[in-house]
Enzyme design. Sequence first.
Site, PDB file in Angstrom:
ATOM      1  N   THR A  63       0.555   9.278  -0.749  1.00  0.00           N
ATOM      2  CA  THR A  63       0.574  10.731  -0.456  1.00  0.00           C
ATOM      3  C   THR A  63      -0.477  11.631  -0.603  1.00  0.00           C
ATOM      4  OG1 THR A  63       1.997  10.650  -2.987  1.00  0.00           O
ATOM      5  CG2 THR A  63       3.313   9.805  -0.223  1.00  0.00           C
TER       6      THR A  63
ATOM      7  N   HIS B 144      12.296  -1.397   4.033  1.00  0.00           N
ATOM      8  CA  HIS B 144      12.551  -0.890   4.832  1.00  0.00           C
ATOM      9  C   HIS B 144      13.713   0.387   5.045  1.00  0.00           C
ATOM     10  CE1 HIS B 144      10.088  -1.097   8.217  1.00  0.00           C
ATOM     11  NE2 HIS B 144       9.727  -2.053   7.844  1.00  0.00           N
TER      12      HIS B 144
ATOM     13  N   GLY C  82     -17.773  12.057   0.237  1.00  0.00           N
ATOM     14  CA  GLY C  82     -18.304  11.821  -0.622  1.00  0.00           C
ATOM     15  C   GLY C  82     -17.222  11.847  -2.390  1.00  0.00           C
TER      16      GLY C  82
ATOM     17  N   HIS D 255       0.717  -1.059  -0.246  1.00  0.00           N
ATOM     18  CA  HIS D 255       0.149  -0.297  -0.049  1.00  0.00           C
ATOM     19  C   HIS D 255       1.087   1.209  -0.178  1.00  0.00           C
ATOM     20  CE1 HIS D 255      -1.632   3.297   3.160  1.00  0.00           C
ATOM     21  NE2 HIS D 255      -3.051   2.961   1.664  1.00  0.00           N
TER      22      HIS D 255
END
Length: 303
Positions: A134, A169, A286, A131
Amino acid sequence: MERPQLPQGLPADIEDKKAAAKAWFESLRDTICAAFEAIEDELTGPLSDRPAGRFVAKDWLREEGAGGGGRMSMMEGRVFEKVGVHTSTVFGEFSPEFREQIPGASEDPRFWASGISLIAHPVNPNVPAVHMNTRMVVTTSNWFGGGADLTPVLDRRRIMTDPDTVLFHRAMEIACNRHPVADHAKFKQWCDEYFYLKHRNEPRGTGGIFYDWLRSAEELGGWDADFAFTRDVGKAFALVYPRIVRTNFNKPWTEQDRNEQLVRRGRYVEFNLLYDRGTIFGLKTGGNVESILSSLPPLVRWP
């Protein structure tokens, strides 16, 4: 006379900043989609006899009375069972129940937000799900947020010393270390705390980085520095995740591996529907429901 789209008192160049952020998110979307389609073409292992996947793009507009819209790009292929790479730029007013939760919205409910959101559920259980998102948000304040996190689906690979997790990482750490406005240790811990299933007392994956409300002081570079860091997060992701996929996508797997993958996907569903801030934000402002819920995997299993 129509109400202004944004509150008064924002920087004079806010429109230029909004345009720059929107253009970057859309450019990153196109880069990632091209990279993922190239991966689809390269498969030589299991399922390589199937046709390579291609993204299908669908533009959408917010419901009547709201402003903005976005593009939903979806692909179902032989490497990626389901992947969505979405961009959106929306504006309007927060509902009364939501205003107190968003910085600057209690003073004036008007907002503008633009961003990219990606979720990938690979076919091969050896390839971790991922996933990334930004975004830039403007209220009476303005800031950046986002991050990227890895979710290995096989228990034997859900360890911090696994090569994929180490590489992921390291890529995020390098992106952070290039920018004084970023704090890798803080963002890594924030990711671990955020992507945690409290009701199961377990992490969603092996982590990454997560940040929000990034609005740095001018002496640190201000908006320009925050935007540069946010761009580097996207660039780092666009380099490291395809590398991880290529390392694993031709490996064989067993029926037990597939079952393990489907159970782990169930955990993903639980997190997104119970805790995910982006899902809640989109549904309460919305947003496009199809796009928001496209993060859910195509097949899951609860034992």
